[in-house]
Design a protein around this motif. Sequence first.
Motif, PDB file in Angstrom:
ATOM      1  N   LYS A   1      43.025 -60.107 -49.737  1.00  0.00           N
ATOM      2  CA  LYS A   1      42.342 -59.734 -48.405  1.00  0.00           C
ATOM      3  C   LYS A   1      42.169 -61.062 -47.685  1.00  0.00           C
ATOM      4  O   LYS A   1      41.716 -62.110 -48.120  1.00  0.00           O
ATOM      5  CB  LYS A   1      40.999 -59.139 -49.050  1.00  0.00           C
ATOM      6  CG  LYS A   1      40.577 -58.575 -47.801  1.00  0.00           C
ATOM      7  CD  LYS A   1      39.272 -57.869 -48.013  1.00  0.00           C
ATOM      8  CE  LYS A   1      38.504 -57.430 -46.995  1.00  0.00           C
ATOM      9  NZ  LYS A   1      37.027 -56.901 -47.174  1.00  0.00           N
TER      10      LYS A   1
ATOM     11  N   VAL B   1      38.726 -60.949 -42.139  1.00  0.00           N
ATOM     12  CA  VAL B   1      39.044 -60.493 -40.802  1.00  0.00           C
ATOM     13  C   VAL B   1      37.692 -60.207 -39.836  1.00  0.00           C
ATOM     14  O   VAL B   1      36.744 -59.420 -40.625  1.00  0.00           O
ATOM     15  CB  VAL B   1      39.796 -59.182 -40.745  1.00  0.00           C
ATOM     16  CG1 VAL B   1      39.994 -58.516 -39.411  1.00  0.00           C
ATOM     17  CG2 VAL B   1      41.227 -59.602 -41.257  1.00  0.00           C
TER      18      VAL B   1
ATOM     19  N   PHE C   1      36.676 -58.271 -36.427  1.00  0.00           N
ATOM     20  CA  PHE C   1      37.034 -57.516 -35.315  1.00  0.00           C
ATOM     21  C   PHE C   1      35.858 -57.908 -33.995  1.00  0.00           C
ATOM     22  O   PHE C   1      34.771 -57.873 -34.438  1.00  0.00           O
ATOM     23  CB  PHE C   1      37.250 -56.023 -35.226  1.00  0.00           C
ATOM     24  CG  PHE C   1      38.466 -55.719 -35.997  1.00  0.00           C
ATOM     25  CD1 PHE C   1      38.992 -56.003 -37.053  1.00  0.00           C
ATOM     26  CD2 PHE C   1      39.310 -55.026 -34.969  1.00  0.00           C
ATOM     27  CE1 PHE C   1      40.047 -55.528 -37.530  1.00  0.00           C
ATOM     28  CE2 PHE C   1      40.598 -54.901 -35.360  1.00  0.00           C
ATOM     29  CZ  PHE C   1      40.980 -55.009 -36.674  1.00  0.00           C
TER      30      PHE C   1
ATOM     31  N   GLU D   1      28.095 -52.841 -23.421  1.00  0.00           N
ATOM     32  CA  GLU D   1      28.239 -53.485 -24.909  1.00  0.00           C
ATOM     33  C   GLU D   1      27.723 -55.080 -24.585  1.00  0.00           C
ATOM     34  O   GLU D   1      27.494 -55.389 -25.670  1.00  0.00           O
ATOM     35  CB  GLU D   1      29.979 -53.349 -25.266  1.00  0.00           C
ATOM     36  CG  GLU D   1      30.167 -52.074 -25.611  1.00  0.00           C
ATOM     37  CD  GLU D   1      30.799 -51.100 -24.127  1.00  0.00           C
ATOM     38  OE1 GLU D   1      30.527 -51.661 -23.059  1.00  0.00           O
ATOM     39  OE2 GLU D   1      31.157 -49.961 -24.552  1.00  0.00           O
TER      40      GLU D   1
ATOM     41  N   TYR E   1      42.600 -62.622 -22.293  1.00  0.00           N
ATOM     42  CA  TYR E   1      42.879 -62.363 -23.868  1.00  0.00           C
ATOM     43  C   TYR E   1      41.650 -62.582 -24.419  1.00  0.00           C
ATOM     44  O   TYR E   1      40.534 -63.304 -23.846  1.00  0.00           O
ATOM     45  CB  TYR E   1      43.522 -63.280 -24.268  1.00  0.00           C
ATOM     46  CG  TYR E   1      45.088 -63.187 -23.804  1.00  0.00           C
ATOM     47  CD1 TYR E   1      45.921 -62.285 -24.334  1.00  0.00           C
ATOM     48  CD2 TYR E   1      45.584 -64.040 -22.586  1.00  0.00           C
ATOM     49  CE1 TYR E   1      47.148 -62.284 -23.692  1.00  0.00           C
ATOM     50  CE2 TYR E   1      46.714 -63.905 -22.064  1.00  0.00           C
ATOM     51  CZ  TYR E   1      47.732 -62.970 -22.484  1.00  0.00           C
ATOM     52  OH  TYR E   1      48.851 -62.861 -22.091  1.00  0.00           O
TER      53      TYR E   1
ATOM     54  N   VAL F   1      39.712 -53.096 -19.560  1.00  0.00           N
ATOM     55  CA  VAL F   1      40.537 -53.267 -20.283  1.00  0.00           C
ATOM     56  C   VAL F   1      40.337 -54.241 -21.715  1.00  0.00           C
ATOM     57  O   VAL F   1      40.172 -53.985 -22.644  1.00  0.00           O
ATOM     58  CB  VAL F   1      42.146 -53.350 -20.057  1.00  0.00           C
ATOM     59  CG1 VAL F   1      43.204 -53.873 -21.279  1.00  0.00           C
ATOM     60  CG2 VAL F   1      42.700 -52.144 -19.350  1.00  0.00           C
TER      61      VAL F   1
ATOM     62  N   HIS G   1      36.985 -54.010 -23.467  1.00  0.00           N
ATOM     63  CA  HIS G   1      36.625 -52.776 -24.349  1.00  0.00           C
ATOM     64  C   HIS G   1      37.496 -52.861 -25.557  1.00  0.00           C
ATOM     65  O   HIS G   1      36.933 -52.306 -26.516  1.00  0.00           O
ATOM     66  CB  HIS G   1      36.800 -51.283 -23.767  1.00  0.00           C
ATOM     67  CG  HIS G   1      35.450 -50.928 -23.148  1.00  0.00           C
ATOM     68  ND1 HIS G   1      35.394 -49.753 -22.170  1.00  0.00           N
ATOM     69  CD2 HIS G   1      34.258 -51.298 -23.262  1.00  0.00           C
ATOM     70  CE1 HIS G   1      34.200 -49.610 -21.977  1.00  0.00           C
ATOM     71  NE2 HIS G   1      33.451 -50.500 -22.459  1.00  0.00           N
ATOM     72  N   LEU G   2      38.561 -53.459 -25.447  1.00  0.00           N
ATOM     73  CA  LEU G   2      39.355 -53.519 -26.670  1.00  0.00           C
ATOM     74  C   LEU G   2      38.997 -54.525 -27.756  1.00  0.00           C
ATOM     75  O   LEU G   2      38.147 -55.269 -27.307  1.00  0.00           O
ATOM     76  CB  LEU G   2      40.711 -54.073 -26.248  1.00  0.00           C
ATOM     77  CG  LEU G   2      41.108 -55.527 -25.753  1.00  0.00           C
ATOM     78  CD1 LEU G   2      41.567 -56.511 -26.920  1.00  0.00           C
ATOM     79  CD2 LEU G   2      42.369 -55.503 -24.820  1.00  0.00           C
ATOM     80  N   SER G   3      39.324 -53.694 -28.782  1.00  0.00           N
ATOM     81  CA  SER G   3      38.789 -54.877 -29.947  1.00  0.00           C
ATOM     82  C   SER G   3      40.120 -55.156 -30.924  1.00  0.00           C
ATOM     83  O   SER G   3      40.995 -54.417 -30.924  1.00  0.00           O
ATOM     84  CB  SER G   3      37.823 -54.009 -30.977  1.00  0.00           C
ATOM     85  OG  SER G   3      36.654 -53.928 -30.615  1.00  0.00           O
ATOM     86  N   ALA G   4      39.855 -56.649 -31.457  1.00  0.00           N
ATOM     87  CA  ALA G   4      40.917 -57.057 -32.392  1.00  0.00           C
ATOM     88  C   ALA G   4      40.464 -58.033 -33.136  1.00  0.00           C
ATOM     89  O   ALA G   4      39.568 -58.639 -32.762  1.00  0.00           O
ATOM     90  CB  ALA G   4      42.193 -57.227 -31.234  1.00  0.00           C
ATOM     91  N   ALA G   5      41.320 -58.341 -34.034  1.00  0.00           N
ATOM     92  CA  ALA G   5      40.895 -59.455 -35.027  1.00  0.00           C
ATOM     93  C   ALA G   5      41.534 -60.727 -34.537  1.00  0.00           C
ATOM     94  O   ALA G   5      42.487 -60.845 -34.167  1.00  0.00           O
ATOM     95  CB  ALA G   5      41.426 -59.112 -36.503  1.00  0.00           C
TER      96      ALA G   5
END
Lengths: 204, 377
Positions: B2, B5, B7, B36, B144, B173, B176-180
């Motif tokens: 694992k 990570v 987000f 947010e 980004y 865009v 609001h987007l979530s990524a690791a």
Amino acid sequence: MKVDHYEARFAGVGGQGVILAGKILAYGMVSFEGCQAIETPTYTAQVRGGATKVDVVIDKNHIEYPRTENLDFFLSLHQKSLSIYYKEIKDDAIVVVDPNLNPNIPKNMPQKLVLVDLIEIAKKEMGKTLYSAVIAVGLFAGITKIIKESNIQKAVIDNAPKGTEMDNLKAVKIGIELGKKALESKEKIVILTIEDAKLTDSND
Amino acid sequence: MKKTVRFYSGAELVGKAAIDAGCSYFGGYPITPSSEIAEYMSIHLPKHGGTYMQMEDEIAAMGSIIGASLTGAKVLTATSGPGFSLKQENIGYAYMAEVPCVICNVMRGGPSTGLPTALAQADIMQAKWGTHGDHPVIALTPAYLEEIYEMTIKAFNLAETYRMPVMLLLDEVIAHLSAAIELPDKELMVIKNRRKPLVPPEKYYPYDTAYGDVPPMANFFEGYRYHVTGLSHDKTGFPTTDPDLVQADQERQIRKVASKADEIYDYESYLMKDAKIIIFAYGSTARAARVAIDNARKLGIQVGMMRFKVLWPLPEAEILKICSKAKAIIIPEMNMGQLSEVIERYAADRTKIMRINHVGGVPIHPTDILNVIKEVV
């Protein structure tokens, strides 16, 4: 992951927990499947009752364009979000909707339509409707095989509030079971009932 | 195995970076799609010894960060179009009084309440000319998640360095987007603080240009007393209508950014070396453009991109150079052509400008841009 790129959408209305479903899936794909994932929620000014969706874009590599283009999977728990967000669906997409809703889906598509009342199943099997979103991610794993069963279970547990791990684990297992039944079915339109949600001993 | 990570959403990263930059006060009023950021700050800022204040409205929120900044705090507010409009009077005050502050605007469709929670890039001119009168402008447009983190810190550094409001322009865009993501080491980030006076209080003038175009700034409650006003003022901070003093002060304020523009502006060149068609883009639209460029390159089309990480000030000399040699410049933006108008002035007759303007609240798709590239060919 068995494909290079995958796009999924979970839709509903505010309060149903669909945004959490997207979070769990994205988390699982990155943490346990070694993929990249971007999760984007969309909601309206109404906190509860407004059309809500979450898109999850999954790729083996870096994701440049973060929004969906061609959905491989679409699930809706509510007519409102089904009407608004049934877009960008691939011809061979898997579509999961509540049988009480009017799918209004064009003939000849999608390749597989699954009719299942997740909210009713959550209420009867889990005692709470809010588990419907976790059942939904389980169903996603069971039918798409994009994420391993064990990995979606780990993702659910990691994201579950303390003390609710076992209930959430049961919910995701119910979902996986539903998904597997839908996958096994040769029918183009699969109707799943609460009987299909029963966990056998081997699931526990 | 694992991986560890974490987000983050774009909005959360604004808050996290602000705290890492030393922000100790957030005054805000929730408005989608920026709520947010307020939410993150309300949870995390107090844990770091800072103060989160939900004000009664957008105007008061802007006023409160000006007041907090005068006491020495690094300050942030976050809003969206309608709130940005309401804040403009106090933003002007912050320019005039030269108060460092960072204003994050997560752009949504307008005018008026427009398209809540939907995407737009239509406040880029408001970021420049939203408040009346002449003033310097710095506006950052990350694309980004990693960049949101870095550029939020940069926004604080610029506000502190130049003693002025700095605009951090996000679109829905990327907010609001979530990524690791993997964040840069906090310890390696350059953090800048405002220059404080070295003279004792009795010798201190708040707008003393003897020390350069950016006068040292004393914190309130540290023994330095001075007058703060939105009126044109002399070096003491008290109002003046002396034409020479007012002229000199306005010129200095413009100059403090204009003379350092080459240190402030920031852009990324993508496949520009042999490019005959150039795309100018910023924010999330640039990501669609990049996909379009990759697809066009597969067709053998020589196309590249200049992506503005800092939108104001623009790299004028570089833009002029591109205008002289490009076959065409394509400008996709989620507004009716706000950057295009600026670039058209640079381009004059030297090249053709192709606009792609979407204002429906959904992103510009890579195919939309690819189609225009093909049209040029």
